[in-house]
Design a protein around this motif. Structure first.
Motif, PDB file in Angstrom:
ATOM      1  N   PRO A   1       0.821  -1.213   0.000  1.00 32.66           N
ATOM      2  CA  PRO A   1       0.000   0.000   0.000  1.00 32.66           C
ATOM      3  C   PRO A   1       0.855   1.264   0.000  1.00 32.66           C
ATOM      4  CG  PRO A   1       0.024  -1.022   2.179  1.00 32.66           C
ATOM      5  CD  PRO A   1       0.776  -1.943   1.277  1.00 32.66           C
ATOM      6  N   LYS A   2       2.125   1.137   0.354  1.00 30.50           N
ATOM      7  CA  LYS A   2       3.021   2.301   0.330  1.00 30.50           C
ATOM      8  C   LYS A   2       3.914   2.193  -0.908  1.00 30.50           C
ATOM      9  CE  LYS A   2       2.868   2.600   5.318  1.00 30.50           C
ATOM     10  NZ  LYS A   2       3.567   2.561   6.618  1.00 30.50           N
ATOM     11  N   PRO A   3       4.167   3.292  -1.590  1.00 32.86           N
ATOM     12  CA  PRO A   3       4.930   3.203  -2.836  1.00 32.86           C
ATOM     13  C   PRO A   3       6.330   2.629  -2.624  1.00 32.86           C
ATOM     14  CG  PRO A   3       4.542   5.515  -2.205  1.00 32.86           C
ATOM     15  CD  PRO A   3       3.743   4.669  -1.265  1.00 32.86           C
ATOM     16  N   VAL A   4       6.735   1.782  -3.560  1.00 28.85           N
ATOM     17  CA  VAL A   4       8.079   1.193  -3.511  1.00 28.85           C
ATOM     18  C   VAL A   4       8.853   1.685  -4.736  1.00 28.85           C
ATOM     19  CG1 VAL A   4       9.450  -0.918  -3.401  1.00 28.85           C
ATOM     20  CG2 VAL A   4       7.144  -0.874  -2.408  1.00 28.85           C
ATOM     21  N   VAL A   5      10.027   2.262  -4.482  1.00 30.39           N
ATOM     22  CA  VAL A   5      10.892   2.773  -5.546  1.00 30.39           C
ATOM     23  C   VAL A   5      12.113   1.859  -5.638  1.00 30.39           C
ATOM     24  CG1 VAL A   5      12.357   4.711  -6.264  1.00 30.39           C
ATOM     25  CG2 VAL A   5      10.175   5.153  -5.097  1.00 30.39           C
ATOM     26  N   ALA A   6      12.369   1.304  -6.827  1.00 36.37           N
ATOM     27  CA  ALA A   6      13.589   0.506  -6.999  1.00 36.37           C
ATOM     28  C   ALA A   6      14.707   1.438  -7.443  1.00 36.37           C
ATOM     29  CB  ALA A   6      13.358  -0.584  -8.034  1.00 36.37           C
ATOM     30  N   ALA A   7      15.848   1.354  -6.767  1.00 38.69           N
ATOM     31  CA  ALA A   7      17.013   2.175  -7.128  1.00 38.69           C
ATOM     32  C   ALA A   7      18.079   1.246  -7.689  1.00 38.69           C
ATOM     33  CB  ALA A   7      17.527   2.914  -5.900  1.00 38.69           C
ATOM     34  N   LEU A   8      18.309   1.317  -9.009  1.00 33.49           N
ATOM     35  CA  LEU A   8      19.167   0.337  -9.686  1.00 33.49           C
ATOM     36  C   LEU A   8      20.549   0.919  -9.981  1.00 33.49           C
ATOM     37  CD1 LEU A   8      16.622  -0.896 -12.412  1.00 33.49           C
ATOM     38  CD2 LEU A   8      16.759  -1.533 -10.013  1.00 33.49           C
TER      39      LEU A   8
ATOM     40  N   ALA B   1       5.235   9.639  -2.401  1.00 34.28           N
ATOM     41  CA  ALA B   1       4.429   9.427  -1.182  1.00 34.28           C
ATOM     42  C   ALA B   1       3.445  10.591  -1.033  1.00 34.28           C
ATOM     43  CB  ALA B   1       5.332   9.314   0.038  1.00 34.28           C
ATOM     44  N   ALA B   2       3.939  11.799  -1.262  1.00 34.04           N
ATOM     45  CA  ALA B   2       3.081  12.982  -1.146  1.00 34.04           C
ATOM     46  C   ALA B   2       1.978  12.932  -2.206  1.00 34.04           C
ATOM     47  CB  ALA B   2       3.924  14.243  -1.310  1.00 34.04           C
ATOM     48  N   GLN B   3       2.392  12.526  -3.401  1.00 34.13           N
ATOM     49  CA  GLN B   3       1.450  12.471  -4.523  1.00 34.13           C
ATOM     50  C   GLN B   3       0.306  11.481  -4.272  1.00 34.13           C
ATOM     51  OE1 GLN B   3       3.890  11.790  -8.000  1.00 34.13           O
ATOM     52  NE2 GLN B   3       2.096  11.033  -9.094  1.00 34.13           N
ATOM     53  N   HIS B   4       0.623  10.378  -3.580  1.00 30.88           N
ATOM     54  CA  HIS B   4      -0.397   9.350  -3.349  1.00 30.88           C
ATOM     55  C   HIS B   4      -1.006   9.441  -1.950  1.00 30.88           C
ATOM     56  CE1 HIS B   4       0.199   7.285  -7.143  1.00 30.88           C
ATOM     57  NE2 HIS B   4       1.503   7.436  -6.963  1.00 30.88           N
ATOM     58  N   ALA B   5      -0.706  10.518  -1.257  1.00 29.42           N
ATOM     59  CA  ALA B   5      -1.232  10.663   0.110  1.00 29.42           C
ATOM     60  C   ALA B   5      -2.760  10.648   0.102  1.00 29.42           C
ATOM     61  CB  ALA B   5      -0.706  11.954   0.725  1.00 29.42           C
ATOM     62  N   ASP B   6      -3.342  11.015  -1.036  1.00 29.92           N
ATOM     63  CA  ASP B   6      -4.804  11.019  -1.137  1.00 29.92           C
ATOM     64  C   ASP B   6      -5.379   9.620  -1.371  1.00 29.92           C
ATOM     65  OD1 ASP B   6      -3.855  10.483  -3.628  1.00 29.92           O
ATOM     66  OD2 ASP B   6      -4.888  12.120  -4.661  1.00 29.92           O
ATOM     67  N   GLY B   7      -4.516   8.612  -1.390  1.00 30.35           N
ATOM     68  CA  GLY B   7      -5.012   7.247  -1.570  1.00 30.35           C
ATOM     69  C   GLY B   7      -5.182   6.854  -3.026  1.00 30.35           C
ATOM     70  N   SER B   8      -4.704   7.696  -3.957  1.00 27.74           N
ATOM     71  CA  SER B   8      -4.823   7.335  -5.382  1.00 27.74           C
ATOM     72  C   SER B   8      -3.983   6.081  -5.658  1.00 27.74           C
ATOM     73  CB  SER B   8      -4.362   8.503  -6.261  1.00 27.74           C
ATOM     74  OG  SER B   8      -3.048   8.881  -5.906  1.00 27.74           O
TER      75      SER B   8
END
Ligand code: NAD
Length: 707
Positions: free
Chosen positions: A88-95, A195-202
């Protein structure tokens, strides 16, 4: 733990930490899932960054788990990817550095991806006879488009992140970092922003939800199928890559995943896949010598000398020049040196002409080459490789000279193919520094290097030679001292069988065709014509005079007596049109063989292709079993490496030992016993080697002896 967890502000960082390449072994997979659960449960954490410690993001499957049940134990890779994707929380892959195979599939399960420039991105599963098995064939086409994805999957080759980032409309990378150093800071900043962008639950973006279509699907996939058919003759995997990617365009995501799984599991059981996976493991095993630990100190090799600027000396020198190591070539006469250097130049110039080598590189390499007629000039070399005439008297002269002039600690190597390395070592006062380095012709091309370990060769000498072999991009296999070492000792039995087959009724073309259909690059007679039949003639004259009780076919000697040495004389087992290399069956040779048969009183019979292949291949297997028993080779897979890299044994059959296991040792031994009944063959040779009999009795295979 092989996955680390830390919280930086409101971002949790999960770091794959399974050196050297962050292989996705069980404990790493467990670690990622556990860390993700922590991050999700921690109210202070708003987003997650997934990255890799050290040299890679991840190279994919853990080699140490290869073939073990651990590789599939839950959470398997697909389950880990599902967990990341469902977070439910965004996951960013750093390659960074390397994102390959399962590593790339893992990243494709994350919501966002950022890559350092220069990251090598690949799905190399096809090289192991497989297709990507954790969603790679379904997600990558959605991320970068069908055609670029299929190219990457079918070739297995790495592509740099900056090139992929240029694909119009690609969704593989949300950002490229400015540099590897700034990657983590930028990844954390990206995590905070999303995280800020999806704080609205989008909803979080998932690669699986992206569209996947090809505007001319039918035509394109037909074209792709034709392409791979031409490229991958013996291997089924490339065509299955096309099937899987086509499914990505035609099926719903989950149905496409199911199809990928079915194809993957079926490929896993194919002989070709088993052979390629065997080769992968065998290649790594060959560099290990059981009683020479990996941390054995090595001598420094900064300067090399090569004695003899003939066929081998020139090619050997090129290997070191290519690796940036200076070489001094020594000869007895100036004209021999000039000829040798001219050949090296000619070889490099051909590469420049073909666009394979830059003109500047060519000059750099030639600048590393010096020549001399005096031993004093090579005294300071760290490694000297002798490649003079194959004559023990000449070798004696050379090694006595070397012993007199070389600095203490220099490694003295011989490229001899048939002479006793212990005898050569005994010409010096420093047998511990003497070793065989048996290159194959053309030495600048062939991958195989047999490292011949003398009775007194020091462990640090062996460790150094193995390391330098790797540096010059050879596949090194250690062999003990015996006539022919591993490769040529076995080929002797193969050649003997080829000779008997002619006496019993075959033509050279029939034998060559049968073994080439089995997959060998070239049959024994075409090979003889290429290498020069006179070489074997000289060896036989020595060998069979020394061992008169060994039966062999005199056909090849009769051929040489006619002056038919092969391509170099325009005629051998076959005829050759001037300047051409096409082998044309020769009536003269057929007559010669028939006459020889009559002289021996042999009535010719029809011999099947199966019998031809079995006699040639099982002759290799039986001799190899003796070689193993005598401790000349450390493990069966080393013998496979010798044959795959030096003798054109078909890769898709995995080498003679793997092939014997695949056929079943019982079946192999039964065939040998049948051949022993043939009055025109060598009954003594065909007694199955005691090792084969023991393995059958114990229900074991050659693979059980690999260590
Ligand atoms: P070659 O005849 O092409 O070259 C030998 C060179 O050594 C000649 O240029 C000669 O002038 C020089 N030479 C002879 N005596 C010398 C001495 N005392 N000091 C300095 N130089 C001397 O032979 P090659 O085919 O290059 O074979 C060389 C060695 O490599 C042999 O031991 C051979 O068994 C081995 N070998 C050959 C092959 C192959 O396919 N040709 C493969 C593997 C190993």
């Amino acid at each position: 733990m092989t996955a680390q967890y830390e919280v930086r502000g409101e971002v949790a960082v999960i770091t794959l930490d399974n050196p050297p390449m962050n292989g996705l072994g069980l404990s790493t997979r467990q670690g990622v899932v556990a860390a993700l659960e922590r991050a999700v449960a921690d109210a202070a954490v708003q987003a997650v960054v997934l990255t890799g410690a050290g040299q890679a993001f991840s190279s994919g499957a853990d080699i140490k788990e290869f073939g073990s049940p651990k590789a599939y134990q839950d959470p398997n890779l697909i389950a880990v990817i599902n967990a990341l994707e469902a977070s439910p929380k965004p996951v960013v892959a750093a390659l960074h550095r390397v994102a390959m195979g399962g590593g790339l599939e893992l990243a494709l399960g994350c919501h966002y991806r950022i890559a350092a420039p220069g990251t090598q991105v690949a799905l190399p599963e096809v090289k192991l006879g497989l297709i990507p098995g954790a969603g790679g064939t379904q997600r990558l086409p959605r991320a970068i488009g069908v055609e670029p994805a299929l190219n990457l999957i079918v070739s297995g080759e790495p592509v740099k992140s900056e090139r992929l980032a240029q694909i119009p409309g690609q969704k593989l990378f949300d950002r490229l970092a400015a540099s590897a150093d700034s990657l983590m800071d930028e990844a954390i900043a990206l995590a905070q922003a999303v995280a800020a962008q999806h704080a609205d639950g989008s909803p979080l973006p998932r690669v699986r939800d992206l569209p996947c279509k090809h505007p001319q699907g039918d035509a394109y996939f037909q074209f792709a199928r034709n392409m791979v058919k031409g490229m991958a003759r013996h291997f089924p995997a490339p065509a299955k890559c096309v099937d899987a990617v086509e499914s990505a365009t035609r099926k719903k995501f989950d149905d496409g995943m199911a199809h990928e799984r079915e194809l993957f599991v079926n490929l896993m059981m194919t002989p070709e896949c088993m052979a390629l996976r065997h080769l992968f493991v065998a290649e790594r095993a060959a560099s290990k010598i059981p009683d020479v630990p990996a941390d054995t100190p090595q001598r420094t090799i900064a300067q090399v000398a090569v004695i003899g600027a003939g066929t081998m000396g020139g090619g050997i020198s090129m290997n070191f020049l290519n690796a940036g190591i200076p070489v001094t070539l020594l000869e007895m006469k100036q004209d021999a040196l000039d000829r040798g250097v001219a050949t090296i130049r000619k070889n490099y110039e051909a590469q420049v002409k073909k666009g394979k080598l830059g003109a500047d590189k060519y000059e750099q390499r030639m600048a590393l080459l010096s020549t001399t007629l005096s031993y004093a000039d090579i005294a300071q070399a760290d490694l000297v490789i002798e490649a003079v005439f194959e004559d023990i008297g000449v070798k004696e002269q050379v090694f006595k000279q070397l012993d007199a002039v070389m600095k203490p600690g220099a490694i003295l190597a011989s490229n001899t193919s048939t002479l006793d390395v212990d005898r050569i070592a005994a010409f010096t006062q420093r047998p511990q520094d003497v070793v065989g380095m048996h290159f194959f012709s053309p030495a600048n091309v062939m991958k195989l290097l047999e490292v011949v370990r003398g009775a007194q060769t020091a462990k640090d000498v062996l460790a150094t030679v193995m390391a330098i072999g790797k540096k010059i991009k050879k596949t090194c296999v250690v062999s003990g001292v015996c006539d022919g070492f591993i490769g040529n000792r076995m080929i002797e039995q193969y050649s003997r069988q080829a000779g008997f087959l002619l006496e019993e009724g075959c033509t050279p073309a029939q034998v060559d065709k049968a073994i080439e259909r089995f997959g060998f690059a070239m049959g024994p007679f075409r090979m003889g014509d290429l290498a020069g039949n006179d070489i074997g003639w000289y060896i036989r004259k020595r060998r069979y005079v020394e061992q008169p009780d060994i039966r062999y076919s005199k056909t090849a000697d009769l051929l040489c007596e006619l002056g038919r040495f092969g391509q170099k004389t325009g005629a051998g087992w076959y005829d050759y049109a001037p300047g051409k290399r096409d082998a044309i069956p020769s009536p003269v040779v057929v007559d010669m063989i028939e006459q020889h048969r009559q002289d021996l009183g042999i009535a010719p019979r029809q011999i099947s292709d199966d019998e031809i292949v079995q006699r040639l291949v099982y002759a290799l297997v039986n001799e190899a079993a003796h070689i193993l028993e005598e401790g000349i080779a450390s493990r069966p897979s080393d013998i496979d490496m010798v044959y795959l890299t030096g003798y054109g044994f078909p890769i898709h059959r995995g080498g003679p030992m793997h092939y014997a296991d695949f056929t079943g040792l019982f079946n192999v031994a039964q065939a040998m016993k049948r051949f022993a009944q043939n009055p025109h063959d060598d009954a003594r040779f065909w007694q199955p080697a005691p090792l084969i009999q023991r393995l059958i009795a114990e229900g074991k295979t050659f693979a059980d002896l690999n260590r």
